[in-house]
Design a protein around this motif. Structure first.
Motif, PDB file in Angstrom:
ATOM      1  N   GLY A 141      46.810 113.899  79.764  1.00 17.06           N
ATOM      2  CA  GLY A 141      45.922 114.695  80.611  1.00 17.06           C
ATOM      3  C   GLY A 141      44.945 115.524  79.804  1.00 17.06           C
ATOM      4  N   LEU A 142      45.417 116.141  78.718  1.00 13.95           N
ATOM      5  CA  LEU A 142      44.527 116.946  77.885  1.00 13.95           C
ATOM      6  C   LEU A 142      43.448 116.081  77.231  1.00 13.95           C
ATOM      7  N   SER A 143      43.821 114.886  76.803  1.00 11.59           N
ATOM      8  CA  SER A 143      42.839 113.983  76.189  1.00 11.59           C
ATOM      9  C   SER A 143      41.761 113.572  77.195  1.00 11.59           C
ATOM     10  N   ILE A 144      42.188 113.250  78.414  1.00 14.12           N
ATOM     11  CA  ILE A 144      41.229 112.836  79.449  1.00 14.12           C
ATOM     12  C   ILE A 144      40.343 114.009  79.870  1.00 14.12           C
ATOM     13  N   LEU A 145      40.932 115.208  79.976  1.00 13.59           N
ATOM     14  CA  LEU A 145      40.130 116.394  80.325  1.00 13.59           C
ATOM     15  C   LEU A 145      39.101 116.693  79.240  1.00 13.59           C
TER      16      LEU A 145
ATOM     17  N   LEU B 168      34.820 113.977  67.568  1.00 16.62           N
ATOM     18  CA  LEU B 168      35.448 115.224  67.131  1.00 16.62           C
ATOM     19  C   LEU B 168      36.855 115.386  67.702  1.00 16.62           C
ATOM     20  N   LEU B 169      37.157 114.666  68.775  1.00 12.86           N
ATOM     21  CA  LEU B 169      38.478 114.760  69.398  1.00 12.86           C
ATOM     22  C   LEU B 169      39.550 114.014  68.605  1.00 12.86           C
ATOM     23  N   ARG B 170      39.130 113.104  67.734  1.00 13.27           N
ATOM     24  CA  ARG B 170      40.045 112.343  66.863  1.00 13.27           C
ATOM     25  C   ARG B 170      41.130 111.601  67.658  1.00 13.27           C
ATOM     26  N   LEU B 171      40.712 110.981  68.727  1.00 13.71           N
ATOM     27  CA  LEU B 171      41.647 110.166  69.516  1.00 13.71           C
ATOM     28  C   LEU B 171      41.803 108.798  68.859  1.00 13.71           C
ATOM     29  N   PRO B 172      43.031 108.264  68.776  1.00 13.94           N
ATOM     30  CA  PRO B 172      43.207 106.945  68.149  1.00 13.94           C
ATOM     31  C   PRO B 172      42.457 105.849  68.896  1.00 13.94           C
TER      32      PRO B 172
ATOM     33  N   PHE C 159      27.642 112.293  73.701  1.00 19.34           N
ATOM     34  CA  PHE C 159      29.037 112.006  74.016  1.00 19.34           C
ATOM     35  C   PHE C 159      29.748 111.391  72.812  1.00 19.34           C
ATOM     36  N   ALA C 160      29.085 110.478  72.106  1.00 21.72           N
ATOM     37  CA  ALA C 160      29.715 109.827  70.953  1.00 21.72           C
ATOM     38  C   ALA C 160      30.094 110.854  69.889  1.00 21.72           C
ATOM     39  N   VAL C 161      29.216 111.817  69.643  1.00 26.39           N
ATOM     40  CA  VAL C 161      29.498 112.856  68.647  1.00 26.39           C
ATOM     41  C   VAL C 161      30.697 113.697  69.093  1.00 26.39           C
ATOM     42  N   LEU C 162      30.664 114.131  70.360  1.00 31.71           N
ATOM     43  CA  LEU C 162      31.748 114.973  70.868  1.00 31.71           C
ATOM     44  C   LEU C 162      33.080 114.218  70.908  1.00 31.71           C
ATOM     45  N   ALA C 163      33.045 112.946  71.310  1.00 34.92           N
ATOM     46  CA  ALA C 163      34.274 112.153  71.375  1.00 34.92           C
ATOM     47  C   ALA C 163      34.875 111.944  69.986  1.00 34.92           C
TER      48      ALA C 163
END
Length: 527
Positions: free
Chosen positions: A450-454, A507-511, A501-505
């Motif tokens: 949920g935190l990743s999707i938010l 930064l989240l370091r999602l696998p 969006f690509a830059v912000l995504a």
């Protein structure tokens, strides 16, 4: 799997893109010829039942497709043809009865669906429904073909085959425009236009089915041989999964009926919902097919209890990939709704007022883009677990919720309120399904997911807001009336939004971000 997950997704995405392009071109031509007037409004109501059946039975990722993939993927190639022939016979027999019923009871069906129609529109609607009634039978045959061909590792033709349906309508309307010329407001125009639109739709469904059937026969995956062999291994299993899955999907489509019931009291709402939905469905259909089709077989292979650890990882992966694609695209659809609508539709009978109506609806579709695809992902997990009852129960609850939301949101927002109500239903369905899977699979990392999707939703919202601001500045300084200016405006704005969006995504370091980038770059890893 003989092909990598992303290889299949790439094939499906390209084929679906071609199919969606022709679908959008068909809608553009219908808009140019009929606008949001009598014929377009009537067609949208007449197509409710045939379209409903094409979605729940004949659609890619529909219950027939999903059930057949789940059942046939576990069987030897030599056992497939007799099983497919038996299922085709049983389903076809039921749908022949449905077809005859639609032809004879068209007037009653339309009065139930849209009691607020004016007499002229009602007459044309009944005529079109009678013409398109055989689509009921064709939808089942098309859905069986989708599942059968996917099991045979054929992904291109099933994904591109809806293009033939669009081509038939396009060719029919082209002939119609040449025949009538300037008789645009004559009674002859409306009646002949209604005939051509309905006949083109029927011809397109026949064309789509025949193209699939030829390949199915060549692959030895079943013919049209009549067979009622109920005791054949796999028949009862397939029908046992199809029935609740079809009813569950049908319950979802009943929400569409409820929306159109309310829309029948709002001028031009039905046509506006259709035009806005077709734009929204273009990216949604591509991404849905690219994610669901390769993951469906994967979910089925991981359905056994000893493989649930891997299944949970794939559920997370599919949901985050859905968020990575649908959240930014939904934000861009909302931010660029008006210029996109003008580019696609605004010409001939489709004027600026119609563009504003459709754009307002498209904004709502953009806001709900992620949840509508996310529900589809989770439903396929239940099918892989051979559980069609849970999605059915959730769908039944959400019908009542949709009626309540429609009533309040239509009064507040008009036609866009119908789409917002659907978004509310999808959010509720996702939460209920995730909780059921959490209990069924001995725990899911719901908080982490949920935190990743938010976080992705926040990044998409910021990107969409900046995109909307750019459009306002652009239109304040430069004209956007010409098609060239509009295309340039949308292209630059979309690039800015996706770049942010690509830059912000990143930064989240999602696998899943790294997975998506790596697979798009190399596509070497095999599942």
């Amino acid at each position: 799997m003989k092909r990598s997950l992303f290889s299949i997704a790439g094939i499906v995405a390209i084929a679906t893109t071609i199919s969606k392009f022709f679908g959008l071109l068909r809608a553009t031509i219908i808009a140019a010829v009929f606008g949001v007037g009598v014929v377009a409004d009537a067609y949208n109501y007449a197509y409710i039942i045939p379209g409903f059946l094409l979605v729940i039975l004949g659609g890619i990722n529909g219950p027939l497709h999903s059930a057949l993939v789940s059942v046939l993927a576990k069987r030897a190639r030599n056992d497939v043809a007799p099983l497919v022939e038996t299922i085709t016979t049983i389903v076809g027999t039921i749908l022949i009865v449905v077809t005859v019923g639609l032809m004879l009871g068209a007037g009653l069906v339309i009065d139930i669906i849209a009691p607020g129609l004016q007499p002229q529109i009602r007459e044309i609607t009944i005529l079109q429904l009678q013409i398109m009634a055989p689509i009921a039978l064709l939808s089942g045959l098309i859905g069986i073909g989708f599942g059968t061909l996917n099991v045979a590792q054929h992904y291109w033709l099933p994904s591109v085959s809806p293009m033939f349906s669009s081509l038939a309508v396009i060719l029919g309307l082209g002939w119609f425009a040449l025949q009538l010329g300037n008789k645009i407001n004559s009674p002859e125009y409306w009646r002949l236009g209604a005939w051509i639109l309905a006949l083109g739709t029927l011809a397109g469904a026949i064309w789509q089915w025949l193209m699939q059937l030829i390949v199915q026969w060549r692959q030895g995956m079943g013919t049209l041989r009549i067979s009622f062999n109920w005791n054949l291994p796999g028949v009862k299993e397939a029908l046992g999964l199809m029935l609740p899955a079809t009813i569950s999907t049908g319950m979802t489509q009943i929400n569409t009926y409820i929306d159109l019931f309310f829309a029948s009291y709002i001028p031009h709402a039905a046509a506006g919902l259709n035009y806005g939905g077709l734009i929204a469905q273009t990216p949604k259909g591509i991404i849905t097919s690219a994610i669901l089709i390769p993951y469906m077989s994967l979910f089925s292979q991981l359905g056994a209890k000893e493989k649930w650890t891997d299944l949970k990882q794939k559920i997370r992966q599919s949901l985050i990939l859905t968020a990575l694609t649908m959240l930014p695209l939904g934000a861009l659809l909302a931010a660029l709704a008006l210029p996109i609508t003008k580019i696609v539709y605004e010409r001939q009978a489709f004027d600026e007022e119609a563009s504003r109506l459709v754009a307002s609806i498209l904004v709502a579709y953009g806001l709900g883009a992620f949840t509508s695809v996310g529900v589809g992902v989770l439903v396929r997990v239940f099918y892989a677990l051979e559980d069609g009852k849970t999605p059915l129960k959730i769908s039944l609850v959400n019908i009542l919720l949709n009626m309540i939301l429609d009533y309040f949101l239509v009064n507040r927002f008009g036609a866009p309120g119908l789409v917002l109500a659907s978004m509310g239903v999808n959010v509720t369905a996702m939460l209920m399904m995730l909780w059921c899977l959490h209990r069924r699979l001995n725990g899911l990392a719901l908080r982490e997911w949920g935190l990743s999707i938010l976080a992705l939703a926040g990044a998409s919202g910021l990107a969409g807001f900046i995109t909307w601001g750019f459009v306002k500045v652009w239109e304040g300084f430069l004209s956007s009336q010409g098609l060239g200016w509009q295309l340039l405006e949308v292209s630059i704005a979309a690039c800015i939004g996706l770049g942010i969006f690509a830059v912000l995504a990143s930064l989240l370091r999602l696998p899943e971000v790294d997975l998506l980038v790596r697979r798009l770059a190399t596509d070497d890893e095999r599942m």
